[in-house]
Enzyme design. Structure first.
Site, mmCIF file in Angstrom:
data_model
loop_
_atom_site.group_PDB
_atom_site.id
_atom_site.type_symbol
_atom_site.label_atom_id
_atom_site.label_comp_id
_atom_site.label_asym_id
_atom_site.label_seq_id
_atom_site.Cartn_x
_atom_site.Cartn_y
_atom_site.Cartn_z
ATOM 1 N N HIS A 153 9.543 1.081 -0.332
ATOM 2 C CA HIS A 153 9.608 -0.191 -1.045
ATOM 3 C C HIS A 153 10.887 -0.431 -1.384
ATOM 4 O O HIS A 153 11.394 -1.082 -2.353
ATOM 5 C CB HIS A 153 8.511 0.281 -2.262
ATOM 6 C CG HIS A 153 6.983 0.659 -1.705
ATOM 7 N ND1 HIS A 153 6.388 0.570 -0.521
ATOM 8 C CD2 HIS A 153 5.865 1.230 -2.727
ATOM 9 C CE1 HIS A 153 5.095 0.446 -0.679
ATOM 10 N NE2 HIS A 153 5.088 1.765 -1.776
ATOM 11 N N HIS A 227 2.057 -5.198 -4.710
ATOM 12 C CA HIS A 227 1.784 -4.399 -4.984
ATOM 13 C C HIS A 227 -0.153 -4.069 -5.601
ATOM 14 O O HIS A 227 0.327 -3.327 -7.019
ATOM 15 C CB HIS A 227 2.598 -3.379 -4.672
ATOM 16 C CG HIS A 227 1.813 -1.622 -4.550
ATOM 17 N ND1 HIS A 227 1.588 -1.183 -4.638
ATOM 18 C CD2 HIS A 227 2.713 -1.303 -3.933
ATOM 19 C CE1 HIS A 227 1.132 -0.076 -4.331
ATOM 20 N NE2 HIS A 227 2.253 0.178 -3.663
ATOM 21 N N GLU A 367 -2.617 -3.154 1.078
ATOM 22 C CA GLU A 367 -0.700 -3.584 0.821
ATOM 23 C C GLU A 367 -0.819 -4.455 2.511
ATOM 24 O O GLU A 367 -1.269 -3.337 3.187
ATOM 25 C CB GLU A 367 -0.030 -3.087 0.830
ATOM 26 C CG GLU A 367 -0.179 -1.926 -0.545
ATOM 27 C CD GLU A 367 0.945 -0.342 -0.567
ATOM 28 O OE1 GLU A 367 1.832 -0.993 -0.158
ATOM 29 O OE2 GLU A 367 -0.272 -0.185 -1.249
HETATM 30 C C1 GLA Z 1 1.989 2.615 -1.125
HETATM 31 C C2 GLA Z 1 3.059 3.572 -0.686
HETATM 32 C C3 GLA Z 1 1.787 5.232 -1.579
HETATM 33 C C4 GLA Z 1 2.394 5.448 -3.435
HETATM 34 C C5 GLA Z 1 2.379 4.160 -3.269
HETATM 35 C C6 GLA Z 1 2.595 3.503 -5.020
HETATM 36 O O1 GLA Z 1 0.841 2.245 -1.233
HETATM 37 O O2 GLA Z 1 2.217 4.209 0.692
HETATM 38 O O3 GLA Z 1 2.128 6.295 -1.429
HETATM 39 O O4 GLA Z 1 3.785 5.132 -2.705
HETATM 40 O O5 GLA Z 1 2.607 2.448 -2.869
HETATM 41 O O6 GLA Z 1 2.668 5.381 -5.548
#
Ligand code: GLA
Length: 411
Positions: A153, A227, A367
């Site tokens: 991210h 998110h 997402e």
């Molecule tokens: C995304 C990632 C997960 C986790 C979440 C936040 O979905 O793929 O592995 O990091 O964000 O915790």
């Protein structure tokens, strides 16, 4: 006609040629926007203080309501959607996203350790880049690794932790906020100065339309997403395992134990990743499956089925129904992928707005994105933005209710 296409058709209640979702759903992309100077709020939008960052900068909270009473609150820190209230089938409003009421909760050590990215805009690269590096035009770039050996991210300080400039607006379709952020050349190791503009529109057709644009001064990977964690029973309810989920995907990208795609595009048939027919999220989580074991549940990218020639238009990605409240969430996107995350890392250490702990699998994220680790995976659609191009991506979340608990099963 294949089985999964007819299932998608049934659960949306529209013709296959119209699998793009109803006209209102699409209109949200074509709106003309007039922004207002930040001192004068358009009707239906209120601004208040959400507190201060440790360096003294003010964080603003925008409360945006549509004509039907749906209410969303967004802060300019991380572009975080801190609350979203929608009606259940009886008209009762509940807040359906996980989050907090004060900036301190988003800055606390406990929150940073858990790092769930509640409600935030994610950039410059949503999801993982293997071993924190990629090579572009012959040059290798190194990024901070913040998820085992990988970059997750956007690195240590992603777009979710930046203070964005916010301009509220009102248009014929609804009300919203235009958020802008300029990421410096070299920020978190990425090349190019990236000017990013994200528009949230809460439409009067009960949609949250998100429009992402970016321009760069040098070639760079870009993969922006949102998110939010949803619990359609209301945030603070203990589980999302009984939510019924449909994902419009006949393939997904399997991962290694660090959640980096192996490069394979695998058929979902006969696996717990087949959500073409609506299925309770918890129904197959107990199965012995290496992919579920690696991610401790669902945390995988689905390869969305697209209508031929319609790659540039938002197409249906997923639909979630919570049987008791009757709330339905539909997601449409121009993106080729969808990360479905079943809240596996939530462990009750964070307490939400209603004073209840966010326990294991009490929220789910959908997402919309390009595939993880694309900069290192030549067979995946490219995420490279060049200076003569504009990054443009659209995602629409649509909120509705269904009259019957069994609608998905019997439609
Ligand atoms: C995304 C990632 C997960 C986790 C979440 C936040 O979905 O793929 O592995 O990091 O964000 O915790």
């Amino acid at each position: 006609m294949t089985r999964h296409l007819s299932a998608v058709h049934r659960c949306l209640g529209i013709g296959l040629l119209g699998m793009m979702i109803g006209p209102a759903f699409l209109q949200a992309q074509a709106q003309t926007v007039s922004t207002t100077s930040s001192s004068a709020m358009p009707p239906g939008i209120e601004r208040s203080s959400f507190g201060q960052l440790p360096d003294g900068r003010e964080v603003d909270c925008y409360r945006i309501t549509n004509d039907n009473g749906i209410e969303m609150r967004v802060i300019n820190y991380g572009g975080i959607i801190v609350s979203l209230k929608t009606p259940d089938r009886a008209g009762r409003m509940d807040d359906i996203v996980l989050g907090f009421d004060s900036i301190g909760d988003y800055l606390s050590d406990t929150y940073r350790q858990a790092n769930p990215y509640f409600g935030a805009l994610i950039g410059r690269y949503g999801n993982r880049i293997a071993n924190g590096r990629f090579t572009l035009d012959g040059e290798t770039y190194h990024l901070p690794t913040n998820d085992g050996p990988n970059t997750l991210h956007g690195g240590d300080v992603g777009f979710n932790q930046r203070l964005w400039h916010a301009e509220p607006f009102s248009s014929a379709e609804g009300r919203g906020l235009v958020l802008t952020y300029t990421s410096a050349d070299g920020e978190q190791g990425f090349p190019g100065r990236l000017s990013t503009r994200v528009r949230y529109t809460l439409t009067n057709d009960d949609e949250l339309a998100i429009d992402y644009r970016a321009r760069t001064t040098r070639a760079t990977p870009v993969n922006l997403t949102q998110h939010s964690y949803f619990n359609l029973k209301g945030e603070g309810s203990p589980s999302i395992l009984d939510h019924q989920l449909m994902i419009n995907a006949s393939a997904y990208t399997p991962v290694d134990e660090t959640l980096i795609p192996t490069g394979e595009i695998a058929d979902v048939s006969g696996t717990p990743f087949d959500f073409r027919e609506p299925t309770a999220i918890g129904a197959r989580l107990g199965q012995k499956n290496t992919q579920l074991a690696y991610a401790k549940g669902y945390d995988h990218n689905f390869v969305l089925s697209k209508n031929p020639g319609q790659d540039d238009l938002p197409t249906l990605a997923a639909r979630v129904l919570e049987p008791r409240s009757g709330r339905v969430l539909e997601v449409a996107t121009t993106e080729p992928g969808l990360q479905f995350y079943s809240g596996n890392f939530l462990d009750g250490s964070l307490t939400g707005k209603s004073g209840r702990p966010y326990t294991h699998r009490s929220g789910l994220a959908l997402e919309t994105q390009h595939f993880p680790d694309s900069p290192n995976q030549p067979n995946f659609p490219s995420t490279i933005l060049r200076p003569d191009e504009t990054y443009h991506s659209q995602t629409i979340y649509r909120f509705s209710t269904t009259a019957s608990e069994n609608q998905l099963a019997t439609d």
